[in-house]
Write a protein that holds these residues in place. Structure first.
Motif, PDB file in Angstrom:
ATOM      1  N   MET A   1       3.903  33.695 -18.481  1.00  0.00           N
ATOM      2  CA  MET A   1       4.654  32.688 -19.201  1.00  0.00           C
ATOM      3  C   MET A   1       3.793  31.430 -19.342  1.00  0.00           C
ATOM      4  O   MET A   1       3.050  31.056 -18.442  1.00  0.00           O
ATOM      5  N   ASN A   2       3.879  30.777 -20.472  1.00  0.00           N
ATOM      6  CA  ASN A   2       3.089  29.583 -20.747  1.00  0.00           C
ATOM      7  C   ASN A   2       3.797  28.348 -20.223  1.00  0.00           C
ATOM      8  O   ASN A   2       4.928  28.087 -20.577  1.00  0.00           O
ATOM      9  N   LYS A   3       3.111  27.580 -19.391  1.00  0.00           N
ATOM     10  CA  LYS A   3       3.679  26.346 -18.863  1.00  0.00           C
ATOM     11  C   LYS A   3       3.240  25.180 -19.739  1.00  0.00           C
ATOM     12  O   LYS A   3       2.108  25.132 -20.202  1.00  0.00           O
ATOM     13  N   LEU A   4       4.154  24.252 -19.949  1.00  0.00           N
ATOM     14  CA  LEU A   4       3.838  23.054 -20.709  1.00  0.00           C
ATOM     15  C   LEU A   4       3.936  21.841 -19.792  1.00  0.00           C
ATOM     16  O   LEU A   4       4.600  21.877 -18.760  1.00  0.00           O
ATOM     17  N   HIS A   5       3.300  20.747 -20.208  1.00  0.00           N
ATOM     18  CA  HIS A   5       3.277  19.535 -19.394  1.00  0.00           C
ATOM     19  C   HIS A   5       4.521  18.671 -19.596  1.00  0.00           C
ATOM     20  O   HIS A   5       4.678  17.670 -18.916  1.00  0.00           O
ATOM     21  N   VAL A   6       5.403  19.052 -20.518  1.00  0.00           N
ATOM     22  CA  VAL A   6       6.630  18.285 -20.760  1.00  0.00           C
ATOM     23  C   VAL A   6       7.845  19.158 -20.526  1.00  0.00           C
ATOM     24  O   VAL A   6       7.782  20.378 -20.655  1.00  0.00           O
ATOM     25  N   LYS A   7       8.936  18.509 -20.160  1.00  0.00           N
ATOM     26  CA  LYS A   7      10.218  19.188 -19.941  1.00  0.00           C
ATOM     27  C   LYS A   7      11.272  18.548 -20.819  1.00  0.00           C
ATOM     28  O   LYS A   7      11.079  17.432 -21.330  1.00  0.00           O
ATOM     29  N   THR A   8      12.392  19.198 -20.964  1.00  0.00           N
ATOM     30  CA  THR A   8      13.521  18.631 -21.691  1.00  0.00           C
ATOM     31  C   THR A   8      13.984  17.363 -20.974  1.00  0.00           C
ATOM     32  O   THR A   8      14.127  17.352 -19.756  1.00  0.00           O
ATOM     33  N   GLY A   9      14.180  16.292 -21.728  1.00  0.00           N
ATOM     34  CA  GLY A   9      14.622  15.021 -21.157  1.00  0.00           C
ATOM     35  C   GLY A   9      13.501  14.028 -20.899  1.00  0.00           C
ATOM     36  O   GLY A   9      13.764  12.854 -20.648  1.00  0.00           O
ATOM     37  N   ASP A  10      12.244  14.469 -20.955  1.00  0.00           N
ATOM     38  CA  ASP A  10      11.106  13.562 -20.762  1.00  0.00           C
ATOM     39  C   ASP A  10      10.965  12.625 -21.962  1.00  0.00           C
ATOM     40  O   ASP A  10      11.314  12.981 -23.082  1.00  0.00           O
ATOM     41  N   THR A  11      10.419  11.446 -21.722  1.00  0.00           N
ATOM     42  CA  THR A  11      10.064  10.536 -22.803  1.00  0.00           C
ATOM     43  C   THR A  11       8.590  10.738 -23.101  1.00  0.00           C
ATOM     44  O   THR A  11       7.762  10.761 -22.189  1.00  0.00           O
TER      45      THR A  11
ATOM     46  N   VAL B   1      12.463  14.222 -25.407  1.00  0.00           N
ATOM     47  CA  VAL B   1      12.326  15.637 -25.719  1.00  0.00           C
ATOM     48  C   VAL B   1      13.706  16.286 -25.667  1.00  0.00           C
ATOM     49  O   VAL B   1      14.390  16.230 -24.647  1.00  0.00           O
ATOM     50  N   MET B   2      14.114  16.874 -26.805  1.00  0.00           N
ATOM     51  CA  MET B   2      15.422  17.524 -26.883  1.00  0.00           C
ATOM     52  C   MET B   2      15.345  19.007 -26.546  1.00  0.00           C
ATOM     53  O   MET B   2      16.258  19.559 -25.947  1.00  0.00           O
ATOM     54  N   ASP B   3      14.253  19.656 -26.940  1.00  0.00           N
ATOM     55  CA  ASP B   3      14.128  21.100 -26.736  1.00  0.00           C
ATOM     56  C   ASP B   3      12.658  21.465 -26.577  1.00  0.00           C
ATOM     57  O   ASP B   3      11.791  20.827 -27.181  1.00  0.00           O
ATOM     58  N   VAL B   4      12.392  22.485 -25.760  1.00  0.00           N
ATOM     59  CA  VAL B   4      11.026  22.945 -25.523  1.00  0.00           C
ATOM     60  C   VAL B   4      10.967  24.448 -25.785  1.00  0.00           C
ATOM     61  O   VAL B   4      11.802  25.205 -25.279  1.00  0.00           O
ATOM     62  N   SER B   5      10.009  24.880 -26.597  1.00  0.00           N
ATOM     63  CA  SER B   5       9.767  26.301 -26.834  1.00  0.00           C
ATOM     64  C   SER B   5       8.434  26.650 -26.185  1.00  0.00           C
ATOM     65  O   SER B   5       7.370  26.363 -26.739  1.00  0.00           O
ATOM     66  N   GLN B   6       8.489  27.273 -25.007  1.00  0.00           N
ATOM     67  CA  GLN B   6       7.258  27.576 -24.288  1.00  0.00           C
ATOM     68  C   GLN B   6       6.478  28.699 -24.959  1.00  0.00           C
ATOM     69  O   GLN B   6       5.252  28.723 -24.901  1.00  0.00           O
ATOM     70  N   LYS B   7       7.173  29.595 -25.621  1.00  0.00           N
ATOM     71  CA  LYS B   7       6.507  30.698 -26.301  1.00  0.00           C
ATOM     72  C   LYS B   7       5.654  30.193 -27.464  1.00  0.00           C
ATOM     73  O   LYS B   7       4.517  30.616 -27.645  1.00  0.00           O
ATOM     74  N   GLU B   8       6.200  29.283 -28.260  1.00  0.00           N
ATOM     75  CA  GLU B   8       5.477  28.724 -29.400  1.00  0.00           C
ATOM     76  C   GLU B   8       4.631  27.506 -29.039  1.00  0.00           C
ATOM     77  O   GLU B   8       3.877  27.009 -29.859  1.00  0.00           O
ATOM     78  N   LYS B   9       4.810  26.976 -27.827  1.00  0.00           N
ATOM     79  CA  LYS B   9       4.142  25.756 -27.356  1.00  0.00           C
ATOM     80  C   LYS B   9       4.503  24.561 -28.228  1.00  0.00           C
ATOM     81  O   LYS B   9       3.656  23.756 -28.600  1.00  0.00           O
ATOM     82  N   LYS B  10       5.793  24.446 -28.578  1.00  0.00           N
ATOM     83  CA  LYS B  10       6.272  23.358 -29.418  1.00  0.00           C
ATOM     84  C   LYS B  10       7.433  22.637 -28.737  1.00  0.00           C
ATOM     85  O   LYS B  10       8.112  23.207 -27.894  1.00  0.00           O
ATOM     86  N   VAL B  11       7.631  21.386 -29.146  1.00  0.00           N
ATOM     87  CA  VAL B  11       8.740  20.581 -28.642  1.00  0.00           C
ATOM     88  C   VAL B  11       9.462  19.933 -29.824  1.00  0.00           C
ATOM     89  O   VAL B  11       8.868  19.722 -30.880  1.00  0.00           O
ATOM     90  N   ILE B  12      10.733  19.633 -29.634  1.00  0.00           N
ATOM     91  CA  ILE B  12      11.507  18.882 -30.618  1.00  0.00           C
ATOM     92  C   ILE B  12      11.831  17.543 -29.993  1.00  0.00           C
ATOM     93  O   ILE B  12      12.387  17.476 -28.886  1.00  0.00           O
ATOM     94  N   ILE B  13      11.476  16.461 -30.700  1.00  0.00           N
ATOM     95  CA  ILE B  13      11.630  15.104 -30.189  1.00  0.00           C
ATOM     96  C   ILE B  13      12.678  14.378 -31.008  1.00  0.00           C
ATOM     97  O   ILE B  13      12.697  14.468 -32.231  1.00  0.00           O
ATOM     98  N   GLU B  14      13.543  13.655 -30.310  1.00  0.00           N
ATOM     99  CA  GLU B  14      14.649  12.933 -30.933  1.00  0.00           C
ATOM    100  C   GLU B  14      14.138  11.880 -31.924  1.00  0.00           C
ATOM    101  O   GLU B  14      13.277  11.068 -31.579  1.00  0.00           O
ATOM    102  N   ASN B  15      14.653  11.911 -33.152  1.00  0.00           N
ATOM    103  CA  ASN B  15      14.343  10.967 -34.231  1.00  0.00           C
ATOM    104  C   ASN B  15      12.863  10.931 -34.627  1.00  0.00           C
ATOM    105  O   ASN B  15      12.374   9.913 -35.099  1.00  0.00           O
ATOM    106  N   CYS B  16      12.132  12.011 -34.448  1.00  0.00           N
ATOM    107  CA  CYS B  16      10.740  12.104 -34.854  1.00  0.00           C
ATOM    108  C   CYS B  16      10.520  13.399 -35.631  1.00  0.00           C
ATOM    109  O   CYS B  16      11.208  14.384 -35.402  1.00  0.00           O
TER     110      CYS B  16
END
Length: 107
Positions: A1-11, A26-41
């Protein structure tokens, strides 16, 4: 599994792209795709079709995913963008450390 340096809820702060310099949560983290969804960005427009009887279709603005390598974690203590280190505690759990030379706090 791919680990990322950010978690849900981090700024985080965005390092590159059209939203460079923006801070967001950070609203959502996809470790498989290595992508994050950030609020209002990274706002994108989606064209939706009405799926149910009486439902409205149209153009919706929503947050798009961004690669996790393009964001940097913001330390909650010193409020600066930082790399993170990890420290293993005596009971075997890990905690994250701020790598700024002034701070060094765990969070």
């Amino acid at each position: 599994m791919n680990k990322l340096h950010v978690k849900t809820g981090d700024t985080v702060v965005i390092l590159s792209g059209r939203d460079k310099g923006k801070k967001g949560k950070v609203m959502d983290v996809s470790q498989k795709e290595k992508k994050v969804i950030i609020e209002n960005c990274n706002i994108v427009t989606k064209h939706t079709k009405p799926r149910k009887q009486g439902a409205a279709g149209g153009i919706i603005k929503a947050e798009g995913a961004i690669y996790a390598s393009k964001v940097m974690l913001v330390c909650p203590k010193c409020d600066k963008p930082t790399r993170i280190g990890r420290k293993v505690l005596a009971d075997g759990t890990k905690e994250r450390l701020c790598k700024n030379k002034d701070c060094g706090e765990s969070f």
